[in-house]
Scaffold this motif. Structure first.
Motif, short mmCIF file in Angstrom:
data_model
loop_
_atom_site.label_atom_id
_atom_site.label_comp_id
_atom_site.label_asym_id
_atom_site.label_seq_id
_atom_site.Cartn_x
_atom_site.Cartn_y
_atom_site.Cartn_z
N HIS A 93 0.91 -1.14 0.05
CA HIS A 93 -0.13 0.19 0.11
C HIS A 93 1.06 1.51 -0.12
N VAL A 96 1.83 1.66 -3.69
CA VAL A 96 0.69 2.20 -4.53
C VAL A 96 0.21 3.60 -4.16
N SER A 97 0.41 4.02 -2.80
CA SER A 97 -0.07 5.37 -2.78
C SER A 97 0.88 6.45 -3.05
N CYS A 100 1.14 5.35 -7.57
CA CYS A 100 -0.21 5.48 -8.52
C CYS A 100 -1.36 6.18 -7.93
N THR A 107 -6.27 -2.04 -2.48
CA THR A 107 -6.19 -2.16 -3.99
C THR A 107 -6.74 -3.74 -4.51
N GLN A 108 -5.92 -4.70 -3.57
CA GLN A 108 -5.90 -6.03 -4.04
C GLN A 108 -6.96 -6.77 -3.74
N ALA A 132 -0.99 -6.90 -11.01
CA ALA A 132 -0.72 -5.36 -10.73
C ALA A 132 -2.10 -5.01 -11.47
N ILE A 135 -4.31 -2.29 -9.60
CA ILE A 135 -3.70 -0.84 -9.31
C ILE A 135 -3.95 -0.05 -10.83
N MET A 182 4.02 -1.30 -11.13
CA MET A 182 3.51 0.22 -10.62
C MET A 182 4.32 1.10 -10.91
#
Length: 199
Positions: A93, A96-97, A100, A107-108, A132, A135, A182
């Motif tokens: 996370h 991702v944050s 993206c 998200t998963q 991914a 994402i 990502m």
């Protein structure tokens, strides 16, 4: 499969049944609260699909995405998760944050509900096909201004998850591959290499 669906609402769920299927009602109820009253009814009978036949339901609901989430339940007794999976979730996370989107905490989770318009816009533009891809879907909701609602669901870890089988080396390779994807999402959209349709 998502692009071939013809329902007004499209559900994506993991085959292992880790999320209780009845939780779709929780997500549906939350999504319907976001639908303006004038858009919850058919607009008219003049819409047509690609085959030229009438399809008023394709625009019945605006683009919306409901995301099932385990993040809301991480401190609850309802969730059962191994320590390694919890560690990977938090690290993932963070990436991702920062790379993206910070719109969604989890998200998963494979339990997601789309209105048909949102499903068509997102999956027709999707490039990633492996771990991914979720994402990229969330990143596209930012780019396409599609509202996303995250709803806590009941979830339990199921034996046989691909991320938990095999050697530690395999787990590391999968994690590196997701980080690569990502970075790919961030660079390809920011540099205009990947272009979005239906904007």
């Amino acid at each position: 499969g998502m692009l071939r669906s013809n329902g007004e609402l499209v559900l994506m769920a993991d085959a292992d049944g880790a999320t209780e299927i009845s939780d779709v009602l929780k997500i549906l109820s939350s999504l319907m609260e976001m639908v303006p009253e004038d858009k919850s009814n058919n607009r008219n009978g003049d819409n047509h699909n690609r085959n030229g036949t009438s399809s008023s339901s394709i625009h019945r609901f605006p683009p919306l995405v409901g995301v099932g989430s385990r993040a809301h339940l991480q401190n609850s007794s309802k969730i059962e998760r191994t320590q390694i999976r919890t560690f990977l979730m938090h690290g993932f996370h963070f990436c991702v944050s920062n790379l993206c989107s910070d719109k969604v905490k989890d998200t998963q989770c494979g339990f997601k509900l789309f209105t048909r318009v949102a499903a068509l816009q997102l999956f027709s533009n999707l490039h990633l096909e492996r771990w991914a891809f979720d994402i990229e879907l969330i990143a596209m909701t930012d780019l396409l201004d599609i509202p996303v609602l995250e709803v806590g669901v009941n979830w339990k870890e199921v034996d046989g998850s691909k991320l938990d089988t095999g050697s530690k080396l395999n787990l590391i390779l999968v994690s590196v591959g997701m980080l690569r994807d990502m970075l790919c999402v961030r660079l390809c959209y920011s540099m205009g290499i990947w272009k979005l349709k239906h904007r």
